[in-house]
Design a protein around this motif. Structure first.
Motif, mmCIF file in Angstrom:
data_model
loop_
_atom_site.group_PDB
_atom_site.id
_atom_site.type_symbol
_atom_site.label_atom_id
_atom_site.label_comp_id
_atom_site.label_asym_id
_atom_site.label_seq_id
_atom_site.Cartn_x
_atom_site.Cartn_y
_atom_site.Cartn_z
ATOM 1 N N GLU A 33 0.692 -1.418 0.165
ATOM 2 C CA GLU A 33 0.324 0.369 0.031
ATOM 3 C C GLU A 33 0.848 1.681 -0.182
ATOM 4 N N SER A 34 2.246 1.415 0.637
ATOM 5 C CA SER A 34 2.951 2.777 0.673
ATOM 6 C C SER A 34 4.158 2.360 0.774
ATOM 7 N N GLY A 35 4.639 1.015 0.251
ATOM 8 C CA GLY A 35 6.277 1.378 -0.403
ATOM 9 C C GLY A 35 6.515 1.009 1.515
ATOM 10 N N CYS A 36 8.404 1.337 0.518
ATOM 11 C CA CYS A 36 9.065 1.616 1.773
ATOM 12 C C CYS A 36 9.327 2.804 2.665
ATOM 13 N N GLU A 37 9.464 3.575 4.080
ATOM 14 C CA GLU A 37 9.384 4.794 3.952
ATOM 15 C C GLU A 37 10.830 5.117 4.041
ATOM 16 N N ASN A 38 11.475 4.939 3.996
ATOM 17 C CA ASN A 38 13.253 4.859 3.586
ATOM 18 C C ASN A 38 13.633 4.494 2.460
ATOM 19 N N CYS A 39 12.895 3.862 2.178
ATOM 20 C CA CYS A 39 13.367 3.507 0.213
ATOM 21 C C CYS A 39 12.478 3.401 -0.501
ATOM 22 N N PRO A 40 12.237 4.879 -1.015
ATOM 23 C CA PRO A 40 11.162 4.664 -2.178
ATOM 24 C C PRO A 40 11.509 4.791 -3.835
ATOM 25 N N PHE A 41 13.766 4.815 -3.897
ATOM 26 C CA PHE A 41 13.310 3.874 -4.741
ATOM 27 C C PHE A 41 12.935 3.531 -5.798
ATOM 28 N N PHE A 42 12.746 2.031 -4.357
ATOM 29 C CA PHE A 42 12.027 0.846 -4.498
ATOM 30 C C PHE A 42 10.990 0.820 -5.340
ATOM 31 N N LYS A 43 10.194 1.481 -5.275
ATOM 32 C CA LYS A 43 8.708 1.885 -5.980
ATOM 33 C C LYS A 43 7.699 1.076 -5.601
ATOM 34 N N MET A 44 7.754 0.053 -4.335
ATOM 35 C CA MET A 44 6.753 -0.961 -3.580
ATOM 36 C C MET A 44 5.544 -0.689 -4.074
ATOM 37 N N ASP A 45 5.269 0.428 -3.529
ATOM 38 C CA ASP A 45 3.573 0.557 -3.611
ATOM 39 C C ASP A 45 3.038 0.083 -4.534
ATOM 40 N N GLY A 46 1.790 -0.878 -4.708
ATOM 41 C CA GLY A 46 0.953 -1.206 -5.406
ATOM 42 C C GLY A 46 1.817 -2.581 -6.916
ATOM 43 N N ASP A 47 2.833 -2.768 -6.199
ATOM 44 C CA ASP A 47 3.784 -4.123 -7.043
ATOM 45 C C ASP A 47 3.943 -4.704 -6.157
ATOM 46 N N ASN A 48 2.977 -5.531 -6.115
ATOM 47 C CA ASN A 48 3.108 -7.070 -5.343
ATOM 48 C C ASN A 48 4.208 -7.657 -5.276
ATOM 49 N N GLU A 49 5.106 -7.555 -6.976
ATOM 50 C CA GLU A 49 6.713 -8.754 -7.091
ATOM 51 C C GLU A 49 7.376 -7.980 -7.001
ATOM 52 N N ARG A 50 6.825 -6.174 -6.675
ATOM 53 C CA ARG A 50 8.145 -5.660 -5.841
ATOM 54 C C ARG A 50 8.491 -5.836 -4.934
ATOM 55 N N VAL A 51 7.201 -5.416 -4.386
ATOM 56 C CA VAL A 51 7.216 -5.747 -2.261
ATOM 57 C C VAL A 51 7.807 -7.896 -2.243
ATOM 58 N N VAL A 52 7.640 -8.597 -3.571
ATOM 59 C CA VAL A 52 8.487 -10.000 -2.725
ATOM 60 C C VAL A 52 9.550 -9.887 -2.952
ATOM 61 N N ASP A 53 10.810 -8.764 -4.457
ATOM 62 C CA ASP A 53 11.570 -9.166 -4.705
ATOM 63 C C ASP A 53 12.268 -8.889 -3.364
ATOM 64 N N CYS A 54 11.644 -7.131 -3.138
ATOM 65 C CA CYS A 54 12.711 -5.999 -2.200
ATOM 66 C C CYS A 54 12.475 -6.733 -0.931
ATOM 67 N N THR A 55 11.700 -7.298 -0.041
ATOM 68 C CA THR A 55 11.521 -7.264 1.496
ATOM 69 C C THR A 55 11.727 -9.446 1.376
ATOM 70 N N THR A 56 11.928 -9.548 2.462
ATOM 71 C CA THR A 56 11.998 -10.980 3.329
ATOM 72 C C THR A 56 11.487 -11.537 4.650
ATOM 73 N N PRO A 57 10.357 -12.943 4.327
ATOM 74 C CA PRO A 57 10.106 -12.667 5.714
ATOM 75 C C PRO A 57 10.807 -13.403 6.229
ATOM 76 N N ASN A 58 12.306 -13.850 6.338
ATOM 77 C CA ASN A 58 13.466 -14.280 6.407
ATOM 78 C C ASN A 58 14.384 -13.276 7.865
ATOM 79 N N PHE A 59 13.843 -13.139 8.371
ATOM 80 C CA PHE A 59 14.796 -12.365 9.906
ATOM 81 C C PHE A 59 14.437 -12.798 10.940
ATOM 82 N N ASN A 60 15.526 -12.189 12.062
ATOM 83 C CA ASN A 60 15.640 -13.038 13.413
ATOM 84 C C ASN A 60 15.563 -11.037 14.197
ATOM 85 N N GLY A 61 14.625 -11.017 14.626
ATOM 86 C CA GLY A 61 14.273 -10.147 16.234
ATOM 87 C C GLY A 61 13.487 -9.396 15.851
#
Length: 125
Positions: A33-61
């Motif tokens: 819905e709103s992308g990443c506030e720190n990384c607007p150049f990734f243009k994630m908002d509204g782009d399902n594929e871009r969200v998957v490419d730029c983010t991960t569910p695999n993180f610690n803490g």
């Protein structure tokens, strides 16, 4: 605080994801819905594929940072220059090479505009 905070995750289940560059944590829907506030150049908002490419569910803490510039923990985690929000302690994946290239182009344009604004000729001092 002079910066608007990032969205706080609306749930803390399996739908949480972390930005691969800045480690901001939000839900998949929030990134879409709103992308990443720190990384607007990734243009994630509204782009399902871009969200998957730029983010991960695999993180610690996770840590919540209210005043990044004054927080020793934020500086230690190297998120002291980012917006207030929830951040992961570590991600388990690397940013894909094409997205690293996008970030480098953005950073170069940003730095050149700063140099020109300060009266420089485009070269670092």
């Amino acid at each position: 605080m002079g910066t608007a905070p990032a969205q706080i995750p609306t749930s803390f289940g399996h739908e949480l994801r972390a930005c691969l560059r800045c480690r901001l944590v939000k839900t998949y829907d929030q990134f879409r819905e709103s992308g990443c506030e720190n990384c607007p150049f990734f243009k994630m908002d509204g782009d399902n594929e871009r969200v998957v490419d730029c983010t991960t569910p695999n993180f610690n803490g996770m840590i919540s940072v209210m005043d990044p510039a004054r927080s020793w923990a934020a500086r230690w985690l190297r998120v002291g220059r980012f917006v207030p929000g929830c951040y992961t302690l570590a991600v388990s994946e690397a940013l894909p090479e094409d997205l690293q290239f996008s970030y480098r182009l953005y950073a170069k344009k940003f730095m050149c505009s700063m140099w020109h604004r300060n009266g420089c000729n485009g070269e670092p001092q």
